[in-house]
Design a protein around this motif. Structure first.
Motif, PDB file in Angstrom:
ATOM      1  N   LEU A  52      14.908  -1.279  36.815  1.00 35.48           N
ATOM      2  CA  LEU A  52      13.824  -1.780  37.571  1.00 35.48           C
ATOM      3  C   LEU A  52      15.467  -2.120  37.996  1.00 35.48           C
ATOM      4  O   LEU A  52      16.556  -2.710  37.861  1.00 35.48           O
ATOM      5  N   SER A  53      15.313  -2.173  39.758  1.00 36.41           N
ATOM      6  CA  SER A  53      16.483  -3.545  40.245  1.00 36.41           C
ATOM      7  C   SER A  53      15.967  -4.386  40.197  1.00 36.41           C
ATOM      8  O   SER A  53      15.249  -5.301  40.034  1.00 36.41           O
ATOM      9  N   PRO A  54      17.390  -4.937  39.522  1.00 38.29           N
ATOM     10  CA  PRO A  54      17.749  -6.627  40.037  1.00 38.29           C
ATOM     11  C   PRO A  54      17.150  -7.258  41.467  1.00 38.29           C
ATOM     12  O   PRO A  54      17.373  -8.369  41.545  1.00 38.29           O
ATOM     13  N   SER A  55      16.860  -6.416  41.997  1.00 38.33           N
ATOM     14  CA  SER A  55      16.685  -7.280  43.720  1.00 38.33           C
ATOM     15  C   SER A  55      14.785  -7.421  43.111  1.00 38.33           C
ATOM     16  O   SER A  55      14.225  -7.921  44.613  1.00 38.33           O
ATOM     17  N   LEU A  56      14.567  -7.426  42.503  1.00 36.30           N
ATOM     18  CA  LEU A  56      12.985  -6.967  42.207  1.00 36.30           C
ATOM     19  C   LEU A  56      12.629  -8.246  42.215  1.00 36.30           C
ATOM     20  O   LEU A  56      13.958  -9.240  41.931  1.00 36.30           O
ATOM     21  N   PRO A  57      11.695  -9.147  42.974  1.00 32.53           N
ATOM     22  CA  PRO A  57      11.135 -11.115  42.380  1.00 32.53           C
ATOM     23  C   PRO A  57      11.192 -11.200  41.610  1.00 32.53           C
ATOM     24  O   PRO A  57      11.730 -12.441  42.015  1.00 32.53           O
ATOM     25  N   LEU A  58      10.225 -10.121  40.760  1.00 28.79           N
ATOM     26  CA  LEU A  58      10.064 -10.913  38.855  1.00 28.79           C
ATOM     27  C   LEU A  58      11.620 -11.548  38.539  1.00 28.79           C
ATOM     28  O   LEU A  58      11.817 -12.532  37.333  1.00 28.79           O
ATOM     29  N   ILE A  59      12.359 -10.013  38.996  1.00 31.16           N
ATOM     30  CA  ILE A  59      13.938 -10.186  37.859  1.00 31.16           C
ATOM     31  C   ILE A  59      14.403 -11.374  38.644  1.00 31.16           C
ATOM     32  O   ILE A  59      15.647 -12.190  37.934  1.00 31.16           O
ATOM     33  N   GLY A  86      19.977  -6.199  30.754  1.00 34.46           N
ATOM     34  CA  GLY A  86      20.701  -5.306  29.896  1.00 34.46           C
ATOM     35  C   GLY A  86      19.454  -4.258  29.404  1.00 34.46           C
ATOM     36  O   GLY A  86      18.489  -4.800  30.678  1.00 34.46           O
ATOM     37  N   ARG A  87      19.411  -4.095  28.745  1.00 28.24           N
ATOM     38  CA  ARG A  87      18.320  -2.953  28.722  1.00 28.24           C
ATOM     39  C   ARG A  87      18.319  -2.628  27.027  1.00 28.24           C
ATOM     40  O   ARG A  87      18.881  -2.808  26.247  1.00 28.24           O
ATOM     41  N   GLY A 111      18.641 -16.493  28.290  1.00 26.88           N
ATOM     42  CA  GLY A 111      20.345 -15.267  28.754  1.00 26.88           C
ATOM     43  C   GLY A 111      19.605 -14.398  28.279  1.00 26.88           C
ATOM     44  O   GLY A 111      20.007 -14.282  29.783  1.00 26.88           O
ATOM     45  N   ARG A 112      19.553 -13.774  27.675  1.00 28.76           N
ATOM     46  CA  ARG A 112      19.163 -12.491  27.552  1.00 28.76           C
ATOM     47  C   ARG A 112      18.532 -11.819  28.594  1.00 28.76           C
ATOM     48  O   ARG A 112      16.686 -12.329  27.959  1.00 28.76           O
ATOM     49  N   ILE A 113      18.152 -10.710  29.082  1.00 28.04           N
ATOM     50  CA  ILE A 113      16.995 -10.371  30.173  1.00 28.04           C
ATOM     51  C   ILE A 113      16.985  -9.102  30.202  1.00 28.04           C
ATOM     52  O   ILE A 113      18.231  -8.515  30.284  1.00 28.04           O
ATOM     53  N   SER A 114      16.358  -8.406  29.916  1.00 29.00           N
ATOM     54  CA  SER A 114      16.504  -6.812  29.573  1.00 29.00           C
ATOM     55  C   SER A 114      15.267  -6.799  31.374  1.00 29.00           C
ATOM     56  O   SER A 114      13.977  -6.597  31.133  1.00 29.00           O
ATOM     57  N   ASN A 115      16.193  -5.798  31.745  1.00 28.04           N
ATOM     58  CA  ASN A 115      15.110  -4.838  33.529  1.00 28.04           C
ATOM     59  C   ASN A 115      14.901  -3.952  33.172  1.00 28.04           C
ATOM     60  O   ASN A 115      14.683  -3.238  33.983  1.00 28.04           O
ATOM     61  N   ALA A 116      15.740  -3.243  31.430  1.00 28.65           N
ATOM     62  CA  ALA A 116      15.894  -1.568  31.870  1.00 28.65           C
ATOM     63  C   ALA A 116      15.708  -1.697  31.057  1.00 28.65           C
ATOM     64  O   ALA A 116      15.296  -2.121  29.355  1.00 28.65           O
ATOM     65  N   LYS A 169       7.055   2.907  34.734  1.00 28.84           N
ATOM     66  CA  LYS A 169       6.265   3.472  35.603  1.00 28.84           C
ATOM     67  C   LYS A 169       6.372   2.881  36.654  1.00 28.84           C
ATOM     68  O   LYS A 169       5.398   2.291  37.600  1.00 28.84           O
ATOM     69  N   GLY A 170       7.703   1.956  36.999  1.00 24.55           N
ATOM     70  CA  GLY A 170       8.003   0.527  38.241  1.00 24.55           C
ATOM     71  C   GLY A 170       7.314  -0.065  38.505  1.00 24.55           C
ATOM     72  O   GLY A 170       7.013  -0.681  39.446  1.00 24.55           O
ATOM     73  N   ILE A 171       6.776  -0.609  37.397  1.00 28.10           N
ATOM     74  CA  ILE A 171       5.290  -1.927  37.327  1.00 28.10           C
ATOM     75  C   ILE A 171       7.211  -3.090  37.227  1.00 28.10           C
ATOM     76  O   ILE A 171       7.563  -2.993  35.927  1.00 28.10           O
ATOM     77  N   PRO A 172       7.056  -3.951  37.991  1.00 27.76           N
ATOM     78  CA  PRO A 172       8.099  -5.424  37.648  1.00 27.76           C
ATOM     79  C   PRO A 172       7.726  -5.178  36.153  1.00 27.76           C
ATOM     80  O   PRO A 172       6.580  -6.243  36.147  1.00 27.76           O
ATOM     81  N   SER A 173       8.750  -6.126  35.186  1.00 25.21           N
ATOM     82  CA  SER A 173       8.381  -6.441  33.412  1.00 25.21           C
ATOM     83  C   SER A 173      10.623  -6.402  33.564  1.00 25.21           C
ATOM     84  O   SER A 173      11.502  -6.326  34.056  1.00 25.21           O
ATOM     85  N   VAL A 174      10.125  -7.659  32.473  1.00 27.72           N
ATOM     86  CA  VAL A 174      11.225  -8.100  32.229  1.00 27.72           C
ATOM     87  C   VAL A 174      10.729  -8.450  30.655  1.00 27.72           C
ATOM     88  O   VAL A 174       9.831  -8.889  30.014  1.00 27.72           O
ATOM     89  N   CYS A 175      12.329  -8.494  29.605  1.00 24.62           N
ATOM     90  CA  CYS A 175      12.087  -9.375  28.000  1.00 24.62           C
ATOM     91  C   CYS A 175      12.984 -10.164  28.172  1.00 24.62           C
ATOM     92  O   CYS A 175      14.224  -9.661  28.928  1.00 24.62           O
TER      93      CYS A 175
END
Length: 432
Positions: A348-355, A372-373, A214-219, A384-390
């Motif tokens: 990265l914006s939460p609106s990105l498809p991967l996120i 989170g971050r 449930g913990r997702i890092s997008n930053a 680099k602006g590449i879609p990514s999540v942790c």
């Protein structure tokens, strides 16, 4: 030094691998529908079944890899064991790159260029000589590194096995990677090589690290790290009394920097921290040292603040040394700054498809997704602006970065592997 202690506590609060969420974001219905459609597939259903059936072996793999110590810069032995597991699980090809990343390729069907990568890191924080033997207390496994991030490596193996056993094919090629250098002075060297030097066309990245499902890092939480070395002639504490003393000079550096940095970080700015983590030098209690050193960590939510506190740090060091040398001591000290870490910030914006897909897949398992971050492998692609999540490893665990680390594989353990699979299929495209 009272204010310095306060700032150290701020820094400690920021040390967790994937920091808890600040916000909950709405999930677009189209992504919820996409995930729902995926889980109805018979192949995905079969893959989930294989993940459950493999749990005993997955836990055996966890013990095997945990008991191969892998300090930063010395991940080779564990990397070889992980490579053999990837081969046995059925990658199409495998190689170890220039810096030690172990990379398994699983080919897609589209023939398009551009990879979807998913990784866990090979290294642990513990030095050579650490006892990493796994002990079992009831259903709980205990050993340094058992969770962070060895559990993530075993999730990749289970996921790959399940895909192959159920006949799942993706449209895009997958890179399944055990990365090096995530921890400490490793300074994300594995990811820096992949994204800056390897030449691999990577379109998106999924990292497995952190804890709860449930913990997702997008930053990425950026950091700058330096080693300061102060040098002098050295001598006898009585016979050469009054000679420039590197320890005394370094003490002045710490005092001035902590005061100036506390003033800066206490201002109306996005959260920024600093910490003196290690200090050393000297030969004996009755010797004026010829060398004194410290290691400093600075972090900031915003890149501009990270740049500003770095400038402040350098100015404080130079000013403190100059003032000390002008204080009436005999001779003088010199100093050297060595950068030992540079992790970029980004978000990265939460609106990105991967996120969006990651949040929708998380919600499918009845868990509230929280963004989170953190300071993780995704710092590099995010910057680099590449879609990514942790995403987290699931299960229950504690004591990360301590000799008392433990992991309990509850129902969220296999669920976290299924989650990683769902996100990967949604991102890489799934052939029914």
């Amino acid at each position: 030094m009272k204010s310095f202690v306060k700032v150290s506590m701020v820094a400690i609060a920021l040390m967790s691998t994937c920091i808890s969420a600040q916000e909950n974001i709405n999930i677009e219905k189209k992504y919820t529908k996409e995930i729902a459609k995926l889980v109805k597939s018979k192949k995905v259903e079969a893959a989930f079944g294989h993940i459950d059936q493999q749990e005993e072996q997955t836990m055996k793999d966890l013990v095997t890899l945990t008991e191969i110590l892998a300090p930063p810069f010395k991940e080779e032995k564990r990397g070889k064991a992980f490579a053999q597991m990837l081969i046995a699980a059925g990658v199409d090809s495998l190689w170890t790159d220039k810096v030690g990343n172990v990379i398994g390729l699983r080919k897609g069907t589209s023939g398009e260029s551009g990879f979807v990568g998913i990784d866990a890191h090979l290294d642990v924080v513990f030095p050579e000589g650490t006892n990493v033997s796994v002990t079992k207390v009831g259903d709980t496994l205990k050993a340094p590194g058992i969770g962070d991030d060895t559990r993530g490596l075993t999730m990749l193996i289970s996921m790959l096995k399940a895909m192959n056993k159920s006949g799942i094919q993706t449209q895009k090629d997958l890179l399944i990677v055990g990365t090096v250098g995530e921890e400490g002075l490793g300074d994300l060297r594995g990811m820096k090589y992949l994204f800056n030097e390897s030449g691999l066309p990577i379109d998106s990245w999924i990292a497995i690290d952190g804890g709860d499902i449930g913990r997702i890092s997008n930053a990425g939480l950026g950091s700058k790290r330096y080693k300061v070395i102060v040098r002098g002639k050295g001598g006898h504490s009585w016979g050469h009394f009054g000679l420039a003393n590197p320890h005394h000079a370094l003490g002045k550096v710490i005092s001035l920097f902590s005061s100036d940095a506390w003033t800066y970080t206490s201002g109306n700015i996005p959260k920024t921290s600093f910490n003196v983590g290690r200090i050393g030098g000297g030969t004996s209690v009755n010797s004026i040292p010829f060398e004194s050193w410290m290691e400093v960590d600075m972090r900031a939510l915003h890149p501009n603040n990270l740049d500003e506190i770095e400038k402040l740090f350098k100015l404080s060091v130079d000013k403190a040394i100059s003032e000390y040398n002008s204080s009436g001591i005999t001779d003088e000290v010199t100093y050297e700054l060595i950068q030992i870490g540079d992790r970029p910030s980004g978000e990265l914006s939460p609106s990105l498809p991967l996120i969006q897909k990651t949040m929708a897949a998380t919600e499918h398992f009845g868990v509230e997704p929280k963004l989170g971050r953190g300071s993780t492998n995704i710092n590099i692609p995010v910057s680099k602006g590449i879609p990514s999540v942790c995403i987290g490893r699931g299960g229950k665990g504690g004591g990360a970065h301590s000799l008392h680390e433990w992991y309990l594989n509850d129902e969220t353990g296999p669920a976290s592997i299924k989650l990683a699979l769902l996100i990967t299929l949604a991102e890489a495209g799934f052939n029914k």
